[in-house]
Design an enzyme around this catalytic site. Structure first.
Site, PDB file in Angstrom:
ATOM      1  N   TYR A  91      59.043  45.624  78.560  1.00  0.00           N
ATOM      2  CA  TYR A  91      58.598  45.337  77.195  1.00  0.00           C
ATOM      3  C   TYR A  91      59.775  44.824  76.361  1.00  0.00           C
ATOM      4  CZ  TYR A  91      54.087  47.781  77.658  1.00  0.00           C
ATOM      5  OH  TYR A  91      52.821  48.160  78.030  1.00  0.00           O
ATOM      6  N   ASP A 146      48.010  48.593  73.273  1.00  0.00           N
ATOM      7  CA  ASP A 146      47.298  49.080  72.090  1.00  0.00           C
ATOM      8  C   ASP A 146      46.891  47.923  71.185  1.00  0.00           C
ATOM      9  OD1 ASP A 146      47.547  51.739  72.856  1.00  0.00           O
ATOM     10  OD2 ASP A 146      49.468  52.000  71.827  1.00  0.00           O
TER      11      ASP A 146
END
Length: 263
Positions: free
Chosen positions: A110, A51
């Protein structure tokens, strides 16, 4: 002929990975550079989508050409000179013609960074909190994620995902000084913690929503039992807030060894 490129990027100046009208994205920046070098429109396919504002320590993308790239060192130099200072193309590798950066990936990881001391030199890569959290409770809740399959409660509403089933294999909070990779990456983060999560796939906004909910656990705003209930409810509105994007890094993507062709 198909090639994988390995890259890293600072996501602060991009509207995410995916190309979109009237916005600068990582994908469109690389495609424009590749097209100049190869002399024809050259689309790329990424291993995933980040994003707006999210960074990548390691990302992969693939593209096709009609000829062998013999001088890969020169190719990398040319490509890096065109993509700008916020993207680094690290490697290029010939792969089998049916290899796919997205579908062949077997695991993604992540990391999310939280700093407890205000530091102007880390503000672009950490979320700052003036108060500490109960990391033991956060890890107790994080362990539940490993035994969860349906992550609807942490999925972006009205997304185009066909399923919200994910296989989370690791989810843990550590002081940054106990994570050697994180410490090497953000050596100035002396008083902070890092969340590491790996899975076969992730939903849009999933990690930031998970972190926000785990922070609520660490603040004792919700209990472990409430965290379990949030997962069971399969309602995004029940989970915590989505955390700021700047502290999130796509850290690692793994592929089977057979994906790559030896020189």
């Amino acid at each position: 002929m198909r090639y994988f490129i390995e890259l890293a990027y600072n996501g602060a100046s991009f509207h995410g990975w995916q190309a979109q009208p009237n916005a600068v994205s990582v994908q469109s920046t690389i495609e424009e550079a590749l097209s100049k070098i190869l002399g024809k429109t050259t689309p790329i396919t990424g291993a995933g989508r980040t994003d707006t504002g999210v960074h990548a320590r390691q990302m992969f993308a693939h593209f096709d050409t009609d000829f062998d790239i013999d001088d890969q060192k020169r190719f990398l130099l040319s490509l890096n000179s065109l993509v700008g200072k916020n993207i680094a193309i690290k490697k290029i590798c010939r792969v089998k013609d049916d290899s796919h950066t997205r579908f062949d990936a077997i695991e993604r990881e992540y990391k999310y960074f939280i700093a407890f001391q205000k530091n102007p030199f880390l503000k672009d890569f950490c979320w700052y909190s003036p108060s500490h959290f109960d990391i033991d409770s956060m890890n107790e809740a994080a362990e539940i994620l490993i035994h969860t399959k349906d992550f609807t409660s942490f999925a972006k509403l009205h997304s185009d995902a066909k399923t919200n089933i994910c296989d989370v294999r690791k989810a843990i909070w550590l002081p940054v000084k106990q994570d050697s990779e994180a410490l090497q990456f953000l050596g100035n983060l002396n008083d902070g913690i890092v969340f590491t999560i790996s899975a076969d796939r992730f939903l849009r906004n999933m990690v930031r929503a998970i972190v926000g909910t785990l922070v609520d656990v660490g603040r004792h705003k919700i209990s472990i039992e409430k965290f379990k209930k949030i997962i069971e409810e399969k309602d995004r509105c029940s989970a915590g807030t989505s955390m700021p994007a700047n502290a999130l890094f796509l850290w690692r993507i793994s592929y089977p060894d057979k994906t790559f062709i030896e020189d």
